[in-house]
Design an enzyme around this catalytic site. Structure first.
Site, PDB file in Angstrom:
ATOM      1  N   SER A 183      -5.378  -0.292  39.268  1.00  0.00           N
ATOM      2  CA  SER A 183      -5.364  -0.980  40.560  1.00  0.00           C
ATOM      3  C   SER A 183      -6.361  -0.315  41.489  1.00  0.00           C
ATOM      4  CB  SER A 183      -3.980  -0.913  41.200  1.00  0.00           C
ATOM      5  OG  SER A 183      -3.607   0.442  41.399  1.00  0.00           O
TER       6      SER A 183
ATOM      7  N   TYR B  10      -6.900  -5.245  40.882  1.00  0.00           N
ATOM      8  CA  TYR B  10      -6.036  -5.863  41.890  1.00  0.00           C
ATOM      9  C   TYR B  10      -5.731  -4.842  42.974  1.00  0.00           C
ATOM     10  CZ  TYR B  10      -2.388  -3.493  39.210  1.00  0.00           C
ATOM     11  OH  TYR B  10      -1.642  -2.546  38.556  1.00  0.00           O
TER      12      TYR B  10
END
Length: 126
Positions: A25, A58
């Protein structure tokens, strides 16, 4: 018809952490997520200004006020602490939505100071 448009951008943010052994992430200061409209777990593209790498991951919420940009997991091979990155989120918009469409863009100064916000990029001159 739908168009894929730039929804949000953090321009030239500085990577503060690169953590290989972390679930993948990119942790972003929570205040910047709120200001930019990038949602937690939303797909983002990261463009590394310093080495030319471009990758997808993300967003996750970083501590508010921390000025954090932490590239985590496998993505930590693509950016190191101190690298300048451009983080973008894109979205699909209908023709009706495009009538009032404006992206949210945050521009960073050295040290990840927020220098300004904008919803338009000036025309590039020849």
């Amino acid at each position: 018809m739908h168009a894929i448009m730039l929804k949000a951008k953090l321009h030239r943010a500085e990577v503060t952490h690169a953590v290989l052994d972390y679930e993948g992430s990119c942790a972003i200061d929570g205040e910047w997520l709120d200001l930019s409209g990038i949602r937690e777990y939303e797909q983002i593209q990261i463009y590394n200004v310093d080495n030319g790498e471009r990758f997808t991951t993300y967003a996750i919420r970083g501590e508010e006020g921390s000025r954090m940009i932490s590239v985590n997991g496998a993505a930590a091979h693509k950016a190191k602490v101190g690298d300048r990155v451009i983080i973008c989120a894109y979205a699909h918009y209908s023709e009706a939505e495009l009538v009032n469409f404006k992206p949210r863009m945050l521009y960073m100064a050295p040290g990840n100071e927020l220098s300004r916000a904008s919803n338009a990029i000036p025309v590039q001159l020849a």
